[in-house]
Motif scaffolding. Sequence first.
Motif, mmCIF file in Angstrom:
data_model
loop_
_atom_site.group_PDB
_atom_site.id
_atom_site.type_symbol
_atom_site.label_atom_id
_atom_site.label_comp_id
_atom_site.label_asym_id
_atom_site.label_seq_id
_atom_site.Cartn_x
_atom_site.Cartn_y
_atom_site.Cartn_z
ATOM 1 N N VAL A 20 0.860 -1.187 0.000
ATOM 2 C CA VAL A 20 0.000 0.000 0.000
ATOM 3 C C VAL A 20 0.893 1.232 0.000
ATOM 4 O O VAL A 20 1.792 1.368 0.828
ATOM 5 N N ARG A 21 0.674 2.134 -0.966
ATOM 6 C CA ARG A 21 1.467 3.361 -1.035
ATOM 7 C C ARG A 21 1.083 4.283 0.128
ATOM 8 O O ARG A 21 -0.091 4.507 0.382
ATOM 9 N N LYS A 22 2.085 4.788 0.828
ATOM 10 C CA LYS A 22 1.825 5.703 1.940
ATOM 11 C C LYS A 22 1.462 7.080 1.389
ATOM 12 O O LYS A 22 2.139 7.620 0.509
ATOM 13 N N LYS A 23 0.387 7.648 1.877
ATOM 14 C CA LYS A 23 -0.061 8.963 1.416
ATOM 15 C C LYS A 23 0.795 10.060 2.062
ATOM 16 O O LYS A 23 1.321 9.883 3.157
ATOM 17 N N TRP A 24 0.892 11.177 1.389
ATOM 18 C CA TRP A 24 1.639 12.308 1.939
ATOM 19 C C TRP A 24 0.866 13.603 1.726
ATOM 20 O O TRP A 24 0.051 13.719 0.817
ATOM 21 N N THR A 25 1.137 14.577 2.593
ATOM 22 C CA THR A 25 0.435 15.870 2.506
ATOM 23 C C THR A 25 1.396 17.050 2.428
ATOM 24 O O THR A 25 1.026 18.114 1.961
ATOM 25 N N ASP A 26 2.635 16.836 2.892
ATOM 26 C CA ASP A 26 3.606 17.927 2.930
ATOM 27 C C ASP A 26 4.817 17.544 2.081
ATOM 28 O O ASP A 26 5.108 16.353 1.908
ATOM 29 N N ALA A 27 5.515 18.534 1.541
ATOM 30 C CA ALA A 27 6.652 18.235 0.670
ATOM 31 C C ALA A 27 7.728 19.303 0.789
ATOM 32 O O ALA A 27 7.472 20.433 1.217
ATOM 33 N N ILE A 28 8.955 18.924 0.411
ATOM 34 C CA ILE A 28 10.085 19.855 0.350
ATOM 35 C C ILE A 28 10.250 20.252 -1.117
ATOM 36 O O ILE A 28 10.353 19.389 -1.994
ATOM 37 N N GLU A 29 10.305 21.534 -1.376
ATOM 38 C CA GLU A 29 10.343 21.997 -2.761
ATOM 39 C C GLU A 29 11.769 22.238 -3.250
ATOM 40 O O GLU A 29 12.637 22.677 -2.504
ATOM 41 N N THR B 148 10.551 20.707 -8.566
ATOM 42 C CA THR B 148 9.816 19.499 -8.180
ATOM 43 C C THR B 148 9.599 19.515 -6.674
ATOM 44 O O THR B 148 10.043 20.431 -5.973
ATOM 45 N N ARG B 149 8.908 18.502 -6.166
ATOM 46 C CA ARG B 149 8.639 18.376 -4.740
ATOM 47 C C ARG B 149 9.076 16.997 -4.247
ATOM 48 O O ARG B 149 8.855 15.993 -4.917
ATOM 49 N N ILE B 150 9.716 16.970 -3.071
ATOM 50 C CA ILE B 150 10.090 15.725 -2.400
ATOM 51 C C ILE B 150 9.106 15.520 -1.255
ATOM 52 O O ILE B 150 9.143 16.252 -0.255
ATOM 53 N N PRO B 151 8.195 14.557 -1.349
ATOM 54 C CA PRO B 151 7.214 14.345 -0.276
ATOM 55 C C PRO B 151 7.879 13.985 1.053
ATOM 56 O O PRO B 151 8.864 13.237 1.076
ATOM 57 N N ARG B 152 7.340 14.504 2.116
ATOM 58 C CA ARG B 152 7.867 14.191 3.458
ATOM 59 C C ARG B 152 7.248 12.901 3.976
ATOM 60 O O ARG B 152 6.073 12.631 3.753
ATOM 61 N N GLY B 153 8.060 12.127 4.710
ATOM 62 C CA GLY B 153 7.560 10.959 5.417
ATOM 63 C C GLY B 153 7.260 9.752 4.556
ATOM 64 O O GLY B 153 6.601 8.818 5.023
ATOM 65 N N VAL B 154 7.743 9.720 3.298
ATOM 66 C CA VAL B 154 7.499 8.567 2.431
ATOM 67 C C VAL B 154 8.797 8.190 1.717
ATOM 68 O O VAL B 154 9.814 8.874 1.820
ATOM 69 N N GLN C 178 8.421 5.340 10.664
ATOM 70 C CA GLN C 178 8.760 6.264 11.750
ATOM 71 C C GLN C 178 8.762 7.714 11.264
ATOM 72 O O GLN C 178 9.325 8.600 11.903
ATOM 73 N N ASP C 179 8.108 7.935 10.084
ATOM 74 C CA ASP C 179 7.937 9.275 9.509
ATOM 75 C C ASP C 179 9.237 9.930 9.066
ATOM 76 O O ASP C 179 9.355 11.161 9.014
ATOM 77 N N ASN C 180 10.232 9.108 8.736
ATOM 78 C CA ASN C 180 11.437 9.635 8.110
ATOM 79 C C ASN C 180 11.181 9.823 6.617
ATOM 80 O O ASN C 180 10.402 9.085 6.008
ATOM 81 N N THR C 181 11.845 10.797 6.030
ATOM 82 C CA THR C 181 11.778 11.023 4.586
ATOM 83 C C THR C 181 12.950 10.298 3.948
ATOM 84 O O THR C 181 14.110 10.594 4.268
ATOM 85 N N VAL C 182 12.678 9.349 3.077
ATOM 86 C CA VAL C 182 13.734 8.540 2.454
ATOM 87 C C VAL C 182 13.758 8.816 0.953
ATOM 88 O O VAL C 182 12.755 8.623 0.259
#
Length: 754
Positions: free
Chosen positions: A450-459, A473-479, A692-696
């Motif tokens: 299941v793909r983890k959903k994201w709401t915030d991103a690093i631009e 582009t945007r790098i989603p946080r926590g996924v 654990q909500d790390n951005t990988v």
Amino acid sequence: MNNSIVITNASTHNLKNVSLAIPKNKIVAFTGVSGSGKSSLVFDTIYTEAQRQLIETFSSFARARLPKLSRPPVDEIRNISTAIVIDQKRMGVNLRSTVGTATEISTYLRLLFSRCGDRSIGPSFMFGFNHPQGMCPDCQGIGQAISMDVDRLIRWEKTIREGTVDHPDYRLGGWHWREIMAMDLFPVDTPLRDFSERDKERFLYAEAIPVEKRHGAGIYTKNFEGVARKLQRLHLSKPAEQLSQPRRSAYEKYFVQKECTGCGGSRISGLARSVRINGKNIAELSQMELGELDGFLAAVAGDIARPLVAKTRQILSHLIEIGVGYLSLSRPVSTLSGGESQRVKMARQLDCDLVDMMYILDEPSIGLHPRDIGQLLEMLRQLKDKGNTVLIVEHDPAVMACAEHIVDIGPGAGSLGGEIVFSGSFNDLKKQAHNLTAQYLNQREPARRVRKKWTDAIEIRAAALHNLKNVSTRIPRGVLTCVTGVAGSGKSSLINDCFLAGHREAVIVDQSPVGRNSRSNPLTYIGVFEAVRREFARAVNRPAAMFSFNSRGACPKCKGLGAIAVEMSFLDEVKIVCDECQGKRYTEEVLALTVKGKTIHDVLGMTAREAIDYFVDPEIKRKLQVLCAVGLEYLELGQPLSTLSGGECQRIKLAAELHKKGRVYIMDEPTTGLHMADIDKLLGIIRDLVQQDNTVIVIEHNLDVISQADWIIDLGPEGGSRGGEIVFEGIPEDLMKCANSHTGKYLKDYCRGR
């Protein structure tokens, strides 16, 4: 059996008296989990013995001047040929070495311009940036002007005594500081801002001020060189990669690099730049991508030019075919990745006319997009068809399928491996129901998640470095985000350069070395060697320092290294086992002390898996379990970090960083050196980090990893000047529908089980 390399009872490292016949004049792939013994057999046994026997054919005069290679622990190896290793080691770190010099294409271009240019200025060396007659006089052929930012180097409010020079070489109390203090050339208790202009100039830029001081019964004589001048001279010809970490940090802090204004970064003199062929000078050709250069040379005509152009284009065609056509001749080899270095070396070998050679390659598929694997396989076939034997250590199923013979080593890693579990054809391997490699080869579809959903991103906004074309582009946080694309498409430029420049807090888990000397080991890196020494000390009531080979417990002869280095003048030094401690590093007194029947030397010889059962301390056990979790259960606790492969370096860094929350992790091709079973373990670790909500962020070509991503950024569509654009952003299911994406096409085939 002259048509086979016959090995009898090989026991190098973890090999368990391996006996094997390897067919000659074939492509043979060696497979198995990481640490199973592949490299021990191919590199440390077959290659080492081939080198040893070759040296034995030299005259006694020559042999006396060459390092003596020890015979590997094997009863017999018959029918081996002269071996050439094409590995992933950097081709050099000298700033003067480029793709053009390494492939000798620059040599042919210099000849071409000296004989066919629109004006004659002399022999070919007049066009060479490594020759005094051809180099730019301003930058000495480097192409860059390196200057010191004195305001960062000098703390003007401080005195010399207080440490006015903010550089590790001139640290307070250090050698250079003490030397300046003793010279009596400058007022050491006056702040630098109050120096006279003459003294400031001398302190910073003096070329040579003679100094004579009475020292004991003699006279101390030396020339003082200005601080800024000396540092600039010492750093001028060295790339950052050759410097220690403190000096590298100082290099980045104090030195400003700019394109040389005298030559515009071309490295060569104005006279050399004035000579043209079809309207272009040699500097302009050196800055073209290899594919573009090949097209330009195709239009160069003339009887004198014809043989030079033919030879140059032949080398270029090999480089383009192997997938590095996006490089330029001016690209420094120190900036090439391991995979790019290996492919350049491979292309050079296709011009070799020697036959019955034995080519040994270490994971040649590294850094290649699935689209380019076919070109690699064709090049391997060309090497074989010339009458050579090609031995490959490989994990990629496509390369395995190309091999005419498979040797699978295992069944596990370390002490659980070292056996030949299969030897035969690829099709027969897939029929082995209980073989781990076969089980993964026979998996028809990737695991669903299941793909983890994201709401915030690093631009990232308007990235334009190298070939990037104002990429936003945007790098989603926590996924888990995978950055994909063909080689040279701009992946590393986007993440390792542009993104990282604004996010220095990110944890970089790359394949750079984790230790440069033999005193560091897995225990020191994960931070538990001190706890191990304390546990020994408590058990035998002795000081903990006795169990350190860097302190009181060290063998006095080898100083705790276990070996003694013998200088060989202009050759590499040779290390011989210390005859006092027999390579055990410790004194006899320490080696007589045991805990649970084991000496400290015995413990350092344990694997991480074995040591978990030995230790009681919960912190030691926990950190050893992390090593096992990243697939390094086979590592010996005392193995020098300098001997680890790139993939092992990456995983041990990962082990040291696990269990931290809210971090940004950047991984550059983490599947390098990993068997399919180990990739499963890696994906489990990455999933834990994401939970654990790390951005990988993972830069990767491996379809197993790409298929498991929560988000994908695909760059391209091609490499070099034809890349540098966002082709796709979204989830893997939508990438497979993107007609313009090479990654999408191969991911679609992979998910169909092809």
